[in-house]
Design a protein around this motif. Structure first.
Motif, PDB file in Angstrom:
ATOM      1  N   UNK A  89      30.666  27.239 -40.400  1.00 13.71           N
ATOM      2  CA  UNK A  89      29.491  26.369 -40.487  1.00 13.71           C
ATOM      3  C   UNK A  89      28.544  26.737 -41.624  1.00 13.71           C
ATOM      4  N   UNK A  90      28.540  28.007 -42.023  1.00 16.39           N
ATOM      5  CA  UNK A  90      27.636  28.394 -43.110  1.00 16.39           C
ATOM      6  C   UNK A  90      28.282  28.169 -44.482  1.00 16.39           C
ATOM      7  N   UNK A  91      29.612  27.932 -44.498  1.00 19.27           N
ATOM      8  CA  UNK A  91      30.294  27.704 -45.786  1.00 19.27           C
ATOM      9  C   UNK A  91      30.534  26.224 -46.054  1.00 19.27           C
ATOM     10  N   UNK A  92      30.797  25.461 -44.999  1.00 20.92           N
ATOM     11  CA  UNK A  92      31.058  24.024 -45.146  1.00 20.92           C
ATOM     12  C   UNK A  92      29.920  23.245 -44.494  1.00 20.92           C
ATOM     13  N   UNK A  93      29.588  22.108 -45.094  1.00 23.34           N
ATOM     14  CA  UNK A  93      28.609  21.230 -44.449  1.00 23.34           C
ATOM     15  C   UNK A  93      29.348  20.261 -43.545  1.00 23.34           C
TER      16      UNK A  93
ATOM     17  N   UNK B 204      27.706  21.301 -29.059  1.00 19.46           N
ATOM     18  CA  UNK B 204      27.860  21.518 -30.494  1.00 19.46           C
ATOM     19  C   UNK B 204      26.519  21.658 -31.217  1.00 19.46           C
ATOM     20  N   UNK B 205      25.460  21.117 -30.613  1.00 22.47           N
ATOM     21  CA  UNK B 205      24.140  21.194 -31.254  1.00 22.47           C
ATOM     22  C   UNK B 205      23.615  22.620 -31.333  1.00 22.47           C
ATOM     23  N   UNK B 206      24.224  23.512 -30.550  1.00 23.32           N
ATOM     24  CA  UNK B 206      23.870  24.929 -30.651  1.00 23.32           C
ATOM     25  C   UNK B 206      24.214  25.463 -32.040  1.00 23.32           C
ATOM     26  N   UNK B 207      25.212  24.836 -32.671  1.00 26.09           N
ATOM     27  CA  UNK B 207      25.709  25.351 -33.947  1.00 26.09           C
ATOM     28  C   UNK B 207      25.350  24.474 -35.137  1.00 26.09           C
ATOM     29  N   UNK B 208      25.003  23.217 -34.880  1.00 27.86           N
ATOM     30  CA  UNK B 208      24.708  22.311 -35.990  1.00 27.86           C
ATOM     31  C   UNK B 208      23.759  21.217 -35.532  1.00 27.86           C
ATOM     32  N   UNK B 209      22.869  20.804 -36.443  1.00 29.46           N
ATOM     33  CA  UNK B 209      21.966  19.700 -36.100  1.00 29.46           C
ATOM     34  C   UNK B 209      22.613  18.361 -36.407  1.00 29.46           C
TER      35      UNK B 209
ATOM     36  N   UNK C 242      22.844   7.978 -37.625  1.00 29.60           N
ATOM     37  CA  UNK C 242      22.228   9.120 -36.936  1.00 29.60           C
ATOM     38  C   UNK C 242      22.568  10.468 -37.567  1.00 29.60           C
ATOM     39  N   UNK C 243      23.208  10.437 -38.732  1.00 31.29           N
ATOM     40  CA  UNK C 243      23.620  11.697 -39.343  1.00 31.29           C
ATOM     41  C   UNK C 243      22.887  11.911 -40.662  1.00 31.29           C
ATOM     42  N   UNK C 244      22.721  13.182 -41.010  1.00 31.35           N
ATOM     43  CA  UNK C 244      22.132  13.527 -42.305  1.00 31.35           C
ATOM     44  C   UNK C 244      23.263  13.487 -43.336  1.00 31.35           C
ATOM     45  N   UNK C 245      23.370  12.376 -44.036  1.00 36.47           N
ATOM     46  CA  UNK C 245      24.516  12.152 -44.923  1.00 36.47           C
ATOM     47  C   UNK C 245      24.386  12.915 -46.240  1.00 36.47           C
ATOM     48  N   UNK C 246      23.166  13.360 -46.540  1.00 37.20           N
ATOM     49  CA  UNK C 246      22.966  14.130 -47.773  1.00 37.20           C
ATOM     50  C   UNK C 246      23.662  15.483 -47.655  1.00 37.20           C
ATOM     51  N   UNK C 247      23.674  15.976 -46.426  1.00 40.78           N
ATOM     52  CA  UNK C 247      24.219  17.310 -46.194  1.00 40.78           C
ATOM     53  C   UNK C 247      25.547  17.243 -45.472  1.00 40.78           C
ATOM     54  N   UNK C 248      26.484  16.561 -46.086  1.00 38.63           N
ATOM     55  CA  UNK C 248      27.741  16.337 -45.389  1.00 38.63           C
ATOM     56  C   UNK C 248      28.930  16.401 -46.344  1.00 38.63           C
ATOM     57  N   UNK C 249      29.836  17.329 -46.066  1.00 37.86           N
ATOM     58  CA  UNK C 249      31.095  17.402 -46.808  1.00 37.86           C
ATOM     59  C   UNK C 249      32.258  17.001 -45.906  1.00 37.86           C
ATOM     60  N   UNK C 250      32.130  17.394 -44.643  1.00 38.97           N
ATOM     61  CA  UNK C 250      33.171  17.091 -43.665  1.00 38.97           C
ATOM     62  C   UNK C 250      32.550  16.295 -42.537  1.00 38.97           C
TER      63      UNK C 250
END
Lengths: 253, 116
Positions: A82-86, A103-108, A132-140
């Motif tokens: 999670x810290x290497x991939x968005x 899953x929200x424990x690990x990612x917003x 409902x997703x932050x698309x700016x911060x999304x690779x996967x």
């Protein structure tokens, strides 16, 4: 009301009473139509696909039976990478937001879709889930489909690849019992392999069955508990995303 | 169970066609389903009856045709029918196939009343 898909416009007009007299002429004809019935879903899936291409988002659609360990795999994936991939997640279930909560424990960047009576996700639901997703911060973008090995395999969402997950507690004959989900997928994950010592699950036989349905299938054996196989899973995610991105560059519409 | 959503798509298409071509009535619609596609004809029929009740399509006949699954073996090039997605080549035993038919899900024709 959604402009892209025109949702809210799907009600049928009720049968009208024939009060007018039949003076005008009618022709009783046979006309050929030739249209795919899932065109509506496929077209929206295609639009989602374009969106993912343009925004460099590698989208995966996870198929499996209920209880195969999809959510646990995603928890471990977020925890480990999670810290290497968005990574963003769409959780599909008939009811509850239990999976999204986990899953929200690990990612917003997690959103839940409840299909209620529906047995599968469709491209329209994904289209709206993106709001409902932050698309700016999304690779996967990983979509966890409704736990069901039958229906979800028919409905494209716009994903780059489908992944089918089969846990060793399910029995090695699942690929032949539910061949369509395997036929449509490009990666098969055999999960919960830490339990192999306690079961009669025949790994070689299972791989043989998978290859019978799909000879070119990539297969990864892993355990979300011991993290065995996670290097291979990580490499697959990196390599496939890279080839998706170079394809997206060359195949720009 | 997904036959209900397939049926919804089918009815949406019929309605679009009816409006676009200005048909006054659709007497029947013929649906072709591949033999290896995940559609149970009885379930689709049931969904069709249930979803057309009290609509403009009540009484429209649903005709279903099953398209046999055909494939070419990628190894020996023999064209053959397949009875499952995991059946082997009848000639060389390979599992590598290029599917030619058997995965369809489409409307092929309709019987309509045209406004003149």
């Amino acid at each position: 009301m959604c402009n892209t898909c025109g949702c809210g416009n799907t009600t049928f007009t009720t049968k009208h009473k024939h009060s007018h007299s039949h003076e005008h002429h009618h022709n009783h004809d046979e006309v050929s139509v030739e249209q795919k019935i899932l065109d509506f879903n496929d077209e929206l899936a295609h639009q989602n696909e374009h969106f993912f291409h343009d925004n460099k988002i590698f989208c995966l659609n996870l198929l499996s039976s209920p209880g195969s360990g999809k959510t646990t795999l995603l928890e471990a994936t977020l925890r480990e990478f999670g810290d290497q991939f968005k990574i963003g997640l769409v959780e599909g279930d008939q009811q509850t937001d239990f999976d999204a909560q986990r899953l929200m424990k690990y990612s917003k960047n997690v959103t839940q879709i409840n299909t209620n009576r529906g047995c599968h996700l469709d491209s329209h639901m994904i289209h709206h889930a993106l709001e409902n997703l932050d698309l700016e911060n999304l690779e996967y973008l990983i979509v966890e489909n409704v736990g069901n090995l039958v229906c979800p395999s028919m409905f494209k969402l716009g994903e780059a690849k489908k992944i089918v997950i089969l846990s060793v507690t399910e029995g090695e004959d699942k690929p032949l019992k539910y061949p369509n989900a395997f036929f449509e997928s490009e990666l098969a994950i055999i999960s919960k392999i830490d339990l192999l010592p306690y079961l009669d699950f025949d790994v070689e036989k299972c791989i043989g069955y998978i290859k019978q349905v799909k000879p070119e299938m990539k297969i990864i054996l892993l355990s979300s508990k011991t993290l065995e196989g996670f290097d291979e899973w990580k490499n697959w995610l990196i390599e496939e995303k890279e080839s998706f991105l170079s394809e997206a560059m060359h195949h720009h519409h | 169970m997904h036959e209900a959503s397939i049926c919804k798509s089918l009815l949406e298409m019929m309605q679009k066609e009816k409006e676009a071509k200005n048909y006054s009535k659709i007497y029947s619609v013929t649906v072709e389903t591949g033999e290896l596609q995940l559609v149970v004809p009885e379930s689709l029929d049931f969904a069709f009856q249930a979803l057309t009740k009290d609509t403009e399509f009540e009484g429209t006949k649903l005709i279903q045709k099953i398209i046999p699954a055909k494939a070419i073996c990628k190894d020996c090039r023999l064209e053959q029918t397949r009875d499952s997605l995991y059946s082997e080549c009848k000639n060389c035993g390979s599992f590598k196939f290029e599917m030619l038919s058997g995965m369809e899900l489409q409307i092929s024709k309709m019987e309509v009343e045209q406004n003149v």
